[in-house]
Design an enzyme around this catalytic site. Structure first.
Site, PDB file in Angstrom:
ATOM      1  CG  HIS A 179      -1.900  -1.122   1.234  1.00  0.00           C
ATOM      2  ND1 HIS A 179      -3.225  -0.967   0.936  1.00  0.00           N
ATOM      3  CD2 HIS A 179      -1.724  -2.446   1.466  1.00  0.00           C
ATOM      4  CE1 HIS A 179      -3.837  -2.138   0.997  1.00  0.00           C
ATOM      5  NE2 HIS A 179      -2.944  -3.058   1.329  1.00  0.00           N
ATOM      6  CG  HIS A 192      -1.580  -4.038   5.691  1.00  0.00           C
ATOM      7  ND1 HIS A 192      -0.440  -4.018   4.921  1.00  0.00           N
ATOM      8  CD2 HIS A 192      -2.457  -4.847   5.051  1.00  0.00           C
ATOM      9  CE1 HIS A 192      -0.619  -4.766   3.837  1.00  0.00           C
ATOM     10  NE2 HIS A 192      -1.837  -5.284   3.895  1.00  0.00           N
ATOM     11  CG  HIS A 231      -2.560 -10.437   4.605  1.00  0.00           C
ATOM     12  ND1 HIS A 231      -1.939  -9.606   5.493  1.00  0.00           N
ATOM     13  CD2 HIS A 231      -2.823  -9.682   3.513  1.00  0.00           C
ATOM     14  CE1 HIS A 231      -1.833  -8.396   4.958  1.00  0.00           C
ATOM     15  NE2 HIS A 231      -2.372  -8.425   3.763  1.00  0.00           N
ATOM     16  NE  ARG A 234      13.278 -10.737  26.047  1.00  0.00           N
ATOM     17  CZ  ARG A 234      14.116 -11.735  25.730  1.00  0.00           C
ATOM     18  NH1 ARG A 234      14.031 -12.890  26.349  1.00  0.00           N
ATOM     19  NH2 ARG A 234      15.022 -11.569  24.787  1.00  0.00           N
ATOM     20  CG  HIS A 269       2.054 -14.060   1.008  1.00  0.00           C
ATOM     21  ND1 HIS A 269       1.964 -14.334  -0.332  1.00  0.00           N
ATOM     22  CD2 HIS A 269       1.917 -12.711   1.130  1.00  0.00           C
ATOM     23  CE1 HIS A 269       1.778 -13.198  -0.989  1.00  0.00           C
ATOM     24  NE2 HIS A 269       1.747 -12.209  -0.126  1.00  0.00           N
ATOM     25  CG  ASP A 303      -3.683 -10.353  -0.550  1.00  0.00           C
ATOM     26  OD1 ASP A 303      -4.442  -9.457  -0.975  1.00  0.00           O
ATOM     27  OD2 ASP A 303      -2.639 -10.108   0.084  1.00  0.00           O
ATOM     28  N   GLY A 348       0.441  -8.823  -2.895  1.00  0.00           N
ATOM     29  CA  GLY A 348      -0.628  -9.782  -3.184  1.00  0.00           C
ATOM     30  C   GLY A 348      -0.030 -11.051  -3.763  1.00  0.00           C
TER      31      GLY A 348
HETATM   32 ZN   LIG Z   1      -2.419  -6.778   2.522  1.00  0.00          ZN
HETATM   33 ZN   LIG Z   2      -4.867  -7.615   0.000  1.00  0.00          ZN
END
Ligand SMILES: [Zn+2]
Ligand SMILES: [Zn+2]
Length: 374
Positions: free
Chosen positions: A132, A186, A207, A218, A241, A264, A300
């Protein structure tokens, strides 16, 4: 129409529990009207698996198109891979641009082509921005949240928020009060900040593991908070991923019954390697892996849900659990009436060969992909 000599995966009319059982289903007027064990005269599927159509709660596009450009192309592409219900995920953009994208997708939702809109941004952490544009990320103001929800006239089904942002928990309450699902993602949230987001009403983890503060013993962070909650957790089972060992661990030990396998996927899914766009950012796909052209962050995926199913099973996930993670779990997370073969359900089915390749896809009683038995 009767589909018979199949192995029904999931819930059917005879077996209330999740399992794989030989049986048949009867379809009329686009609905499942009966099912049972054994055999009946009908279309003989030769022992193939018969599963509910897949539900993808996080997908940006496929077949060369983003949902924001041509939703019919993206839906048509993913249907051929077994996805019969999906949200249309939008990446971060300026509020006015997003509102326009939402307004143009709202009729697509109202016509039933997609099941809702997922806003992934702009209320995300710049330090975990992934693909993003960090310059467009912002803390959620109540009026911005309202502008986006109002633009959808009830079609915005899920909004991803970083709960540690100023006003994060308030935004989560506003989203839930507005009738949508709040997701945590995110995010650089600490354990405590993530718990505050969950207490405010967030019920999905976007995700899991990706674009999140990592787990440390910790500094347990958002991942521990999500695992230790009732939230439904999205996993991108593309073996890029998330490592396959974590896929099977999450489904088996950490979040059984509340893991959703998502794609995604971006427009590049099903296309050749090359250059694409995700929102305003350039993406390069090499070997099927999508990364930002600048910086190299994963952008993605090019995954489809049939591949996610095969990857999960190869990672050791039992078939019924993998199918649940592709059907009933995401449907329940979104409050959608989908992902099941019980009597009264829309006749969305996937026929799978013994190697779990897609041999047939039916949407509302009509074949999108004709099984080889036809
Ligand atoms: Zn994302
Ligand atoms: Zn996404």
């Amino acid at each position: 129409m009767i589909l018979t000599n199949a192995h029904l995966v999931g819930v059917d009319g005879v077996h209330p529990g999740w399992g794989v059982h030989p049986g048949w289903i009867e379809i009329s007027d686009g609905q499942v009207v009966g099912s049972g064990g054994g055999s009946r005269p009908g279309l003989d599927l030769g022992g193939s698996y018969l599963a509910p159509g897949f539900v993808d709660m996080h997908v940006h596009g496929g077949g060369g198109a983003a949902f924001s450009d041509d939703p019919a192309v993206a839906v048509g592409f993913h249907r051929r891979h077994g996805t019969t219900t999906c949200l249309a995920s939008l990446v971060t953009a300026p509020i006015d641009v997003l509102a326009r994208q939402i307004a143009s997708l709202a009729p697509v939702v109202e016509s039933g082509v997609v099941a809702g809109i997922h806003l992934e941004g702009p209320f995300l952490a710049a330090s975990r921005c992934g693909a993003h544009d960090p310059s467009l990320l912002r803390a959620p103001l109540p009026e911005d949240v309202a502008t986006l929800l109002d633009a959808g006239r009830g079609t915005v089904r899920m909004v991803t928020v970083a709960p540690e942002l100023p006003g994060g928990p308030d935004a989560i309450r506003e989203i839930v009060d507005g009738g949508a699902v709040a997701a945590i993602g995110h995010t650089d949230a600490t354990y405590e900040e993530a718990c505050a987001g969950l207490a405010a009403g967030a019920t999905v983890g976007t995700h899991l593991f990706s674009a999140m503060r990592p787990l440390h013993h910790r500094d347990p962070g958002v991942i521990t908070a999500l695992l230790d909650s009732d939230a439904v957790l999205e996993l991108i089972a593309d073996n890029v991923h998330v490592h396959p060992a974590l896929i099977s661990w999450v489904l088996r030990a950490a979040a059984p019954g509340r893991t959703a396998l998502i794609t995604d996927a971006i427009a590049a899914a099903g296309q050749h390697d090359g250059d694409y766009r995700l929102g305003g950012l350039e993406v390069t796909v090499q070997g099927g892996v999508a990364r930002l052209a600048h910086g190299g962050a994963l952008a993605g995926s090019t995954l489809t849900q049939d591949v996610a199913l095969r990857n999960a099973v190869a990672a050791g996930v039992p078939l019924v659990d993998a199918v649940a993670a592709l059907t009933v779990v995401p449907a329940r997370a979104l409050g959608l009436d989908a992902g099941s073969l019980v009597v009264g359900a829309r006749a969305d089915v996937v026929v799978l060969s013994s190697d779990l390749s897609v041999d047939g896809v039916m949407v509302a009683g009509s074949w999108i992909v004709q099984p080889s038995a036809v």
